[in-house]
Write a protein that holds these residues in place. Structure first.
Motif, PDB file in Angstrom:
ATOM      1  N   ALA A 157     151.111 213.602 -32.327  1.00 35.76           N
ATOM      2  CA  ALA A 157     150.393 212.320 -32.397  1.00 35.76           C
ATOM      3  C   ALA A 157     150.600 211.668 -33.756  1.00 35.76           C
ATOM      4  CB  ALA A 157     148.900 212.547 -32.137  1.00 35.76           C
ATOM      5  N   ILE A 158     150.560 212.470 -34.809  1.00 32.53           N
ATOM      6  CA  ILE A 158     150.751 211.940 -36.159  1.00 32.53           C
ATOM      7  C   ILE A 158     152.184 211.443 -36.348  1.00 32.53           C
ATOM      8  CG2 ILE A 158     150.889 212.627 -38.596  1.00 32.53           C
ATOM      9  CD1 ILE A 158     148.469 214.484 -37.998  1.00 32.53           C
ATOM     10  N   VAL A 159     153.156 212.220 -35.864  1.00 31.64           N
ATOM     11  CA  VAL A 159     154.560 211.816 -35.976  1.00 31.64           C
ATOM     12  C   VAL A 159     154.810 210.542 -35.174  1.00 31.64           C
ATOM     13  CG1 VAL A 159     156.939 212.448 -35.400  1.00 31.64           C
ATOM     14  CG2 VAL A 159     155.422 214.140 -36.437  1.00 31.64           C
ATOM     15  N   ALA A 160     154.290 210.496 -33.946  1.00 29.85           N
ATOM     16  CA  ALA A 160     154.487 209.314 -33.096  1.00 29.85           C
ATOM     17  C   ALA A 160     153.896 208.071 -33.740  1.00 29.85           C
ATOM     18  CB  ALA A 160     153.859 209.555 -31.720  1.00 29.85           C
ATOM     19  N   GLU A 161     152.720 208.232 -34.346  1.00 31.25           N
ATOM     20  CA  GLU A 161     152.074 207.111 -35.034  1.00 31.25           C
ATOM     21  C   GLU A 161     152.930 206.641 -36.205  1.00 31.25           C
ATOM     22  OE1 GLU A 161     148.508 204.678 -36.028  1.00 31.25           O
ATOM     23  OE2 GLU A 161     148.898 205.938 -34.286  1.00 31.25           O
ATOM     24  N   ALA A 162     153.506 207.600 -36.934  1.00 30.08           N
ATOM     25  CA  ALA A 162     154.307 207.266 -38.114  1.00 30.08           C
ATOM     26  C   ALA A 162     155.595 206.546 -37.739  1.00 30.08           C
ATOM     27  CB  ALA A 162     154.614 208.531 -38.908  1.00 30.08           C
ATOM     28  N   VAL A 163     156.322 207.070 -36.733  1.00 30.14           N
ATOM     29  CA  VAL A 163     157.614 206.462 -36.386  1.00 30.14           C
ATOM     30  C   VAL A 163     157.440 205.137 -35.639  1.00 30.14           C
ATOM     31  CG1 VAL A 163     158.761 208.699 -36.328  1.00 30.14           C
ATOM     32  CG2 VAL A 163     157.859 207.747 -34.207  1.00 30.14           C
TER      33      VAL A 163
ATOM     34  N   LYS B  36     155.515 202.833 -36.545  1.00 31.44           N
ATOM     35  CA  LYS B  36     155.494 201.823 -37.595  1.00 31.44           C
ATOM     36  C   LYS B  36     156.906 201.477 -38.056  1.00 31.44           C
ATOM     37  CE  LYS B  36     150.959 203.328 -39.256  1.00 31.44           C
ATOM     38  NZ  LYS B  36     150.210 203.957 -40.372  1.00 31.44           N
ATOM     39  N   ALA B  37     157.858 202.380 -37.793  1.00 30.36           N
ATOM     40  CA  ALA B  37     159.247 202.136 -38.185  1.00 30.36           C
ATOM     41  C   ALA B  37     160.045 201.529 -37.031  1.00 30.36           C
ATOM     42  CB  ALA B  37     159.898 203.438 -38.647  1.00 30.36           C
ATOM     43  N   GLY B  38     159.363 201.210 -35.932  1.00 33.96           N
ATOM     44  CA  GLY B  38     160.024 200.528 -34.827  1.00 33.96           C
ATOM     45  C   GLY B  38     160.582 201.412 -33.744  1.00 33.96           C
ATOM     46  N   LEU B  39     160.253 202.717 -33.764  1.00 37.34           N
ATOM     47  CA  LEU B  39     160.739 203.623 -32.729  1.00 37.34           C
ATOM     48  C   LEU B  39     159.593 204.023 -31.802  1.00 37.34           C
ATOM     49  CD1 LEU B  39     163.150 206.086 -34.575  1.00 37.34           C
ATOM     50  CD2 LEU B  39     163.712 204.007 -33.335  1.00 37.34           C
ATOM     51  N   ASN B  40     159.954 204.414 -30.581  1.00 31.62           N
ATOM     52  CA  ASN B  40     158.979 204.919 -29.616  1.00 31.62           C
ATOM     53  C   ASN B  40     158.818 206.416 -29.842  1.00 31.62           C
ATOM     54  OD1 ASN B  40     157.501 205.785 -27.401  1.00 31.62           O
ATOM     55  ND2 ASN B  40     158.437 204.307 -26.024  1.00 31.62           N
ATOM     56  N   GLY B  41     157.617 206.833 -30.267  1.00 34.13           N
ATOM     57  CA  GLY B  41     157.383 208.239 -30.582  1.00 34.13           C
ATOM     58  C   GLY B  41     157.646 209.175 -29.420  1.00 34.13           C
ATOM     59  N   SER B  42     157.303 208.755 -28.203  1.00 36.19           N
ATOM     60  CA  SER B  42     157.496 209.631 -27.038  1.00 36.19           C
ATOM     61  C   SER B  42     158.970 209.894 -26.756  1.00 36.19           C
ATOM     62  CB  SER B  42     156.835 209.009 -25.801  1.00 36.19           C
ATOM     63  OG  SER B  42     157.398 207.738 -25.512  1.00 36.19           O
ATOM     64  N   ASP B  43     159.852 209.017 -27.246  1.00 37.96           N
ATOM     65  CA  ASP B  43     161.288 209.209 -27.035  1.00 37.96           C
ATOM     66  C   ASP B  43     161.879 210.254 -27.971  1.00 37.96           C
ATOM     67  OD1 ASP B  43     161.286 207.293 -25.057  1.00 37.96           O
ATOM     68  OD2 ASP B  43     161.902 205.664 -26.386  1.00 37.96           O
ATOM     69  N   ILE B  44     161.333 210.349 -29.177  1.00 39.97           N
ATOM     70  CA  ILE B  44     161.945 211.250 -30.164  1.00 39.97           C
ATOM     71  C   ILE B  44     161.301 212.629 -30.212  1.00 39.97           C
ATOM     72  CG2 ILE B  44     162.646 209.273 -31.564  1.00 39.97           C
ATOM     73  CD1 ILE B  44     160.075 211.475 -33.066  1.00 39.97           C
ATOM     74  N   ILE B  45     160.053 212.760 -29.702  1.00 38.92           N
ATOM     75  CA  ILE B  45     159.334 214.033 -29.792  1.00 38.92           C
ATOM     76  C   ILE B  45     160.084 215.192 -29.119  1.00 38.92           C
ATOM     77  CG2 ILE B  45     157.252 215.272 -29.050  1.00 38.92           C
ATOM     78  CD1 ILE B  45     156.861 213.523 -31.524  1.00 38.92           C
TER      79      ILE B  45
ATOM     80  N   LEU C  50     143.738 210.370 -42.352  1.00 35.45           N
ATOM     81  CA  LEU C  50     143.401 208.950 -42.263  1.00 35.45           C
ATOM     82  C   LEU C  50     143.392 208.286 -43.638  1.00 35.45           C
ATOM     83  CD1 LEU C  50     140.535 209.075 -39.603  1.00 35.45           C
ATOM     84  CD2 LEU C  50     142.926 208.467 -39.247  1.00 35.45           C
ATOM     85  N   GLY C  51     142.891 208.991 -44.646  1.00 32.55           N
ATOM     86  CA  GLY C  51     142.835 208.437 -45.990  1.00 32.55           C
ATOM     87  C   GLY C  51     144.212 208.191 -46.575  1.00 32.55           C
ATOM     88  N   VAL C  52     145.097 209.168 -46.416  1.00 32.50           N
ATOM     89  CA  VAL C  52     146.463 209.012 -46.921  1.00 32.50           C
ATOM     90  C   VAL C  52     147.172 207.897 -46.160  1.00 32.50           C
ATOM     91  CG1 VAL C  52     148.724 210.130 -47.128  1.00 32.50           C
ATOM     92  CG2 VAL C  52     146.662 211.382 -47.745  1.00 32.50           C
ATOM     93  N   GLY C  53     146.938 207.828 -44.854  1.00 31.47           N
ATOM     94  CA  GLY C  53     147.551 206.772 -44.052  1.00 31.47           C
ATOM     95  C   GLY C  53     147.120 205.390 -44.507  1.00 31.47           C
TER      96      GLY C  53
ATOM     97  N   MET D 102     158.553 210.500 -42.278  1.00 25.48           N
ATOM     98  CA  MET D 102     159.109 210.195 -40.954  1.00 25.48           C
ATOM     99  C   MET D 102     159.616 208.747 -40.851  1.00 25.48           C
ATOM    100  SD  MET D 102     159.229 212.846 -38.981  1.00 25.48           S
ATOM    101  CE  MET D 102     158.561 214.500 -38.816  1.00 25.48           C
ATOM    102  N   PRO D 103     158.813 207.751 -41.261  1.00 26.28           N
ATOM    103  CA  PRO D 103     159.330 206.381 -41.190  1.00 26.28           C
ATOM    104  C   PRO D 103     160.516 206.144 -42.127  1.00 26.28           C
ATOM    105  CG  PRO D 103     156.939 206.396 -41.402  1.00 26.28           C
ATOM    106  CD  PRO D 103     157.411 207.788 -41.682  1.00 26.28           C
ATOM    107  N   MET D 104     160.536 206.864 -43.260  1.00 24.91           N
ATOM    108  CA  MET D 104     161.643 206.721 -44.198  1.00 24.91           C
ATOM    109  C   MET D 104     162.969 207.112 -43.569  1.00 24.91           C
ATOM    110  SD  MET D 104     159.855 208.264 -47.643  1.00 24.91           S
ATOM    111  CE  MET D 104     161.462 208.492 -48.390  1.00 24.91           C
ATOM    112  N   CYS D 105     162.920 208.112 -42.673  1.00 25.50           N
ATOM    113  CA  CYS D 105     164.154 208.593 -42.040  1.00 25.50           C
ATOM    114  C   CYS D 105     164.879 207.470 -41.303  1.00 25.50           C
ATOM    115  CB  CYS D 105     163.843 209.727 -41.066  1.00 25.50           C
ATOM    116  SG  CYS D 105     163.228 211.228 -41.849  1.00 25.50           S
ATOM    117  N   VAL D 106     164.112 206.604 -40.656  1.00 28.09           N
ATOM    118  CA  VAL D 106     164.704 205.505 -39.888  1.00 28.09           C
ATOM    119  C   VAL D 106     165.453 204.548 -40.807  1.00 28.09           C
ATOM    120  CG1 VAL D 106     164.245 203.609 -38.302  1.00 28.09           C
ATOM    121  CG2 VAL D 106     162.866 205.700 -38.170  1.00 28.09           C
ATOM    122  N   ASP D 107     164.802 204.131 -41.891  1.00 20.11           N
ATOM    123  CA  ASP D 107     165.420 203.173 -42.809  1.00 20.11           C
ATOM    124  C   ASP D 107     166.620 203.778 -43.533  1.00 20.11           C
ATOM    125  OD1 ASP D 107     163.608 201.169 -42.189  1.00 20.11           O
ATOM    126  OD2 ASP D 107     162.170 201.839 -43.699  1.00 20.11           O
TER     127      ASP D 107
END
Length: 425
Positions: A157-163, A165-174, A275-278, A332-337
């Motif tokens: 859930a955390i990874v999906a939420e993060a990616v 934001k980078a424009g990817l569908n989390g359910s596709d990459i999990i 949540l705080g770090v996010g 995780m979002p950094m990986c996309v960019d």
């Protein structure tokens, strides 16, 4: 330029201060966020809006449901039943511990709740049969990590939420991420078995438990709650966190567990941390700090070094911070960019390297996972667990964590891009 650099410095500084002062990084991150938005003249709603309501619901829902299941003893009994099937075949036990770790984590609770089950179970069995306790515990944790990124865990859930934001569908990459991490941890378990000489043990020191009791009605009902949650998600397309909360409400209404007990079992500290770090990250991102970090890392990486470099970075960062609260949401979002800037590198392969690298340092004795491992060994050895033994195992875990990072990064460099290209072309 000043604001993006300053925001990045604040973020990195908060990680260091939290580690140094032993504070919850989420609380410090929110405090720093308040100062940062006011210092740069940014509306406070940016910080407030960065607190993800959907992630909060997901984490609370899943951890509440599995607090209920754990409170009934159902997950512990399930693991014991798996292990009881080994009999006198010593070589089967590490396999069953690995499978038990995988099952307990992958069915939903994630890695943190399973740390209360698998290490004590593995340690008690190791002492009874004659295996090295650290070996059997770590093999169990390899199984846990292999299942840590199944589609219904808090980690996913955390990874999906993060990616997202980078424009990817989390359910596709999990799925690809899970396969990569599971493969690396399977190899790690084999290496542990060989290095610790597990193959040398032919007979148990003591007879293993065989007649494990049957599930009680209460335990069966609680396990059925997991199935009900999956049905709601898969068949009725109910959001995971809301499905878990709905099932939890029904179970508590039926007095399968006591409200006051299971609510206290929810890892509130971890949830606040995530949540705080996010929230702070959302401010840093708005100010351009994340883009600045992306540009720097992309400038020093090549096609051949990107994947191992991300794995090493995740592992080193995880040694001083939380993988769930800091490493995954940040990297995780950094990986996309970075993958887009470098070219010819699958971002999912880089995410898998971050997932594997971030998880392995969790066995360091300076981490919660490492501390629970030592506590499990101490509980099994009791009076034999002297300060000398504790010091030996402390150093041993530190060395294994560092060696494990090297192993995972090597496996990532050789295989993760191939797996990602097959599953997420």
């Amino acid at each position: 330029m000043v604001a993006d650099m300053a925001s990045l410095i604040v973020f990195i500084g908060i990680i260091g201060i939290a580690f140094w002062r032993k504070n919850n990084i989420g609380i410090l991150a929110l405090s720093a966020g308040v100062v940062l938005v006011n210092a740069v003249g940014m509306p406070e709603k940016v910080l407030i809006g960065g607190i993800s309501a959907s992630l909060f619901i997901t984490l609370v829902g899943i951890t509440l449901l599995f607090s209920i299941v754990i409170d009934t003893g159902a997950l512990d009994l399930l693991a014991r039943k798996v292990i009881a099937t080994a009999g006198e075949r010593m070589w089967v036990l590490p396999i069953l511990i690995f499978i038990a770790g995988f099952i307990v984590v992958s069915v939903g609770p994630g890695g943190v709740p399973a740390l209360a089950i698998i290490p004590p179970l593995a340690a008690s069995i190791a002492v009874r049969v004659g295996f090295h306790p650290i070996m059997l515990i770590l093999i169990g944790i390899c199984g846990m990590t292999a299942g840590r990124f199944s589609p219904i865990t808090p980690e996913s859930a955390i990874v999906a939420e993060a990616v997202m934001k980078a424009g990817l569908n989390g359910s596709d990459i999990i799925p690809a991420l899970m396969v990569s991490v599971a493969f690396a941890n399977f190899l790690a378990a084999l290496v542990l078995y060989v290095i610790y000489g597990g193959y040398k043990l032919k007979r148990p020191l003591q007879k293993l438990e065989t007649g494990v009791e049957a599930f009680s009605t209460r335990q069966i009902v609680s396990l059925s709650g997991i199935v009900a949650m999956l049905v709601l998600v898969v068949c009725f397309h109910v959001t995971l966190g809301l499905a878990a909360l709905l099932v939890s409400g029904v179970l508590l209404f039926c007095h399968v567990a006591e409200d006051s007990t299971v609510v206290k079992m929810i890892p509130w500290s971890t949830i606040v941390m995530v949540l705080g770090v996010g929230a702070l990250l959302s401010v840093v991102n708005k100010l351009g700090g994340i883009e600045l970090m992306n540009d720097f890392m992309a400038s020093v990486m090549t096609e051949s070094t990107a994947i191992p470099a991300m794995g090493i970075s995740a592992g080193l960062l995880s040694f001083v911070s939380s993988a769930l609260g800091v490493v995954y949401p940040t990297m995780m979002p950094m990986c996309v960019d970075i993958a887009r800037q470098i070219g010819n590198v699958n971002p999912v392969a880089m995410m898998s390297a971050v997932a594997a690298g971030g998880a392995v340092s969790g066995i360091s004795p300076a981490s919660t996972g490492g501390a629970l491992i030592l506590a499990a060994v101490a509980g099994s050895y009791k009076e034999k667990y002297t300060k000398e033994v504790e010091g030996k195992y402390f150093l041993e875990l530190l060395i294994v964590a560092a060696a494990g990072l090297v192993l995972f990064v090597t496996v990532a460099a050789l295989t993760f891009n191939f797996i990602a290209d097959m599953m997420c072309p």
